[in-house]
Design a protein around this motif. Structure first.
Motif, PDB file in Angstrom:
ATOM      1  N   LYS A 176     -42.419 -44.375  -7.236  1.00  0.00           N
ATOM      2  CA  LYS A 176     -42.083 -45.247  -8.372  1.00  0.00           C
ATOM      3  C   LYS A 176     -41.323 -46.476  -7.890  1.00  0.00           C
ATOM      4  N   GLU A 179     -43.538 -48.939  -6.092  1.00  0.00           N
ATOM      5  CA  GLU A 179     -44.411 -49.696  -6.996  1.00  0.00           C
ATOM      6  C   GLU A 179     -43.655 -50.763  -7.778  1.00  0.00           C
ATOM      7  N   GLN A 180     -42.463 -50.429  -8.272  1.00  0.00           N
ATOM      8  CA  GLN A 180     -41.755 -51.378  -9.139  1.00  0.00           C
ATOM      9  C   GLN A 180     -40.910 -52.395  -8.367  1.00  0.00           C
ATOM     10  N   TRP A 182     -37.727 -52.055  -7.193  1.00  0.00           N
ATOM     11  CA  TRP A 182     -36.284 -51.960  -7.396  1.00  0.00           C
ATOM     12  C   TRP A 182     -35.932 -50.503  -7.613  1.00  0.00           C
ATOM     13  N   ARG A 233     -32.253 -58.946  -8.387  1.00  0.00           N
ATOM     14  CA  ARG A 233     -33.543 -59.185  -7.741  1.00  0.00           C
ATOM     15  C   ARG A 233     -33.658 -60.620  -7.235  1.00  0.00           C
ATOM     16  N   ASP A 257     -38.658 -59.555 -17.155  1.00  0.00           N
ATOM     17  CA  ASP A 257     -38.188 -58.360 -16.472  1.00  0.00           C
ATOM     18  C   ASP A 257     -38.009 -57.259 -17.483  1.00  0.00           C
ATOM     19  N   VAL A 259     -36.932 -53.431 -18.092  1.00  0.00           N
ATOM     20  CA  VAL A 259     -36.159 -52.395 -17.414  1.00  0.00           C
ATOM     21  C   VAL A 259     -35.988 -51.203 -18.331  1.00  0.00           C
TER      22      VAL A 259
END
Length: 261
Positions: A176, A179-180, A182, A233, A257, A259
């Protein structure tokens, strides 16, 4: 800057586009061929350009060797610290920088929170691999066989109810994170501490370090800390750009973004 030096340096980005003949170089610089030839010969003598058998010029091996040597001697902490300090000034929370070395993830820099309640962490101290956000980013970037081998040899202490319980769960979390781009630690190591992290990448795109912002619940909630992720980021991207010698990319709009804890 000397006009001669300026013209000579202007040749290098031209040849980075591919081999070019004397006429092309002269036209790009806006000079006579004799002037372009003199500049090319000087660069050739220093190994910065190479003359091919078809009489065109390309970048020389010495230039690549110098670039590689510069990268090997570049201290990511030295590059990152001003960026970490600026982020700390904006948000007030503890900011860390960590790297992966010999099977451990270590903090190599820290900017303290400006609040009375602070995290106990120190430079040179290994982090908890199975829960720390910076560790997740660094391990997620490993090649799949190495990533799996690391996950399978780790212990999985249950620091809190949110700690990663076993290797399969850890590998799913790393997938995960990979892929993301962060990672978070929302009470996984200490119930009262939350953390968001982003990767610092080298010129080849690999993760060379990870930076994070951490704060206790008594200062901000987990949801409030997550709203800082776009800033984290962007800071990591700025460090990556400087470390890799790239120009800074335009800032990404915060609205894009998304989240979720």
């Amino acid at each position: 800057m000397s006009q001669t030096v300026d013209r000579a340096l202007s040749i290098l980005p031209l040849l980075a586009e591919g081999p070019a003949g004397l006429g092309q170089v002269a036209d790009r610089l806006g000079v006579h061929k004799s002037t372009a030839l003199r500049l090319l010969r000087t660069l050739h003598e220093h190994g910065l350009v190479h003359r091919q058998s078809d009489q065109r010029y390309r970048l020389g091996a010495r230039l690549f060797a110098l670039a590689q040597e510069a990268m090997e001697n570049l201290d990511v902490r030295e590059v990152a610290h001003p960026h970490l300090a600026r982020l700390n000034e904006r948000c007030g929370h503890t900011v860390h920088l960590a790297v992966y070395e010999e099977g451990e993830v270590l903090y190599i820099d820290k900017v303290e929170s400006r609040y009375p309640v602070r995290m106990y962490s120190r430079i040179g101290k290994p982090v908890a691999l199975t829960v720390a956000a910076v560790a997740k980013l660094l391990l997620a970037d490993l090649p799949e066989p190495e990533r799996r081998a690391v996950a399978e040899r780790l212990d999985y202490p249950l620091y809190t109810a949110r700690s990663t319980p076993d290797a399969p769960a850890f590998l799913r979390e790393l997938a995960k994170v990979r892929e993301q781009g962060w990672a978070t630690d929302l009470g996984g190591h200490e119930e009262s501490i939350n953390c968001v992290a982003a990767p610092v990448r080298g010129a080849d795109g690999r993760v060379v370090a990870a930076m994070s912002v951490s704060a206790p619940n008594v200062v901000v909630t987990a949801d409030e800390l997550l709203t800082l992720l776009p800033q984290v980021r962007r800071t990591a991207d700025d460090i990556s750009d400087e470390y890799s010698g790239r120009t800074s990319a335009p800032a990404k709009p915060e609205a894009k973004d998304t989240v979720r804890p």
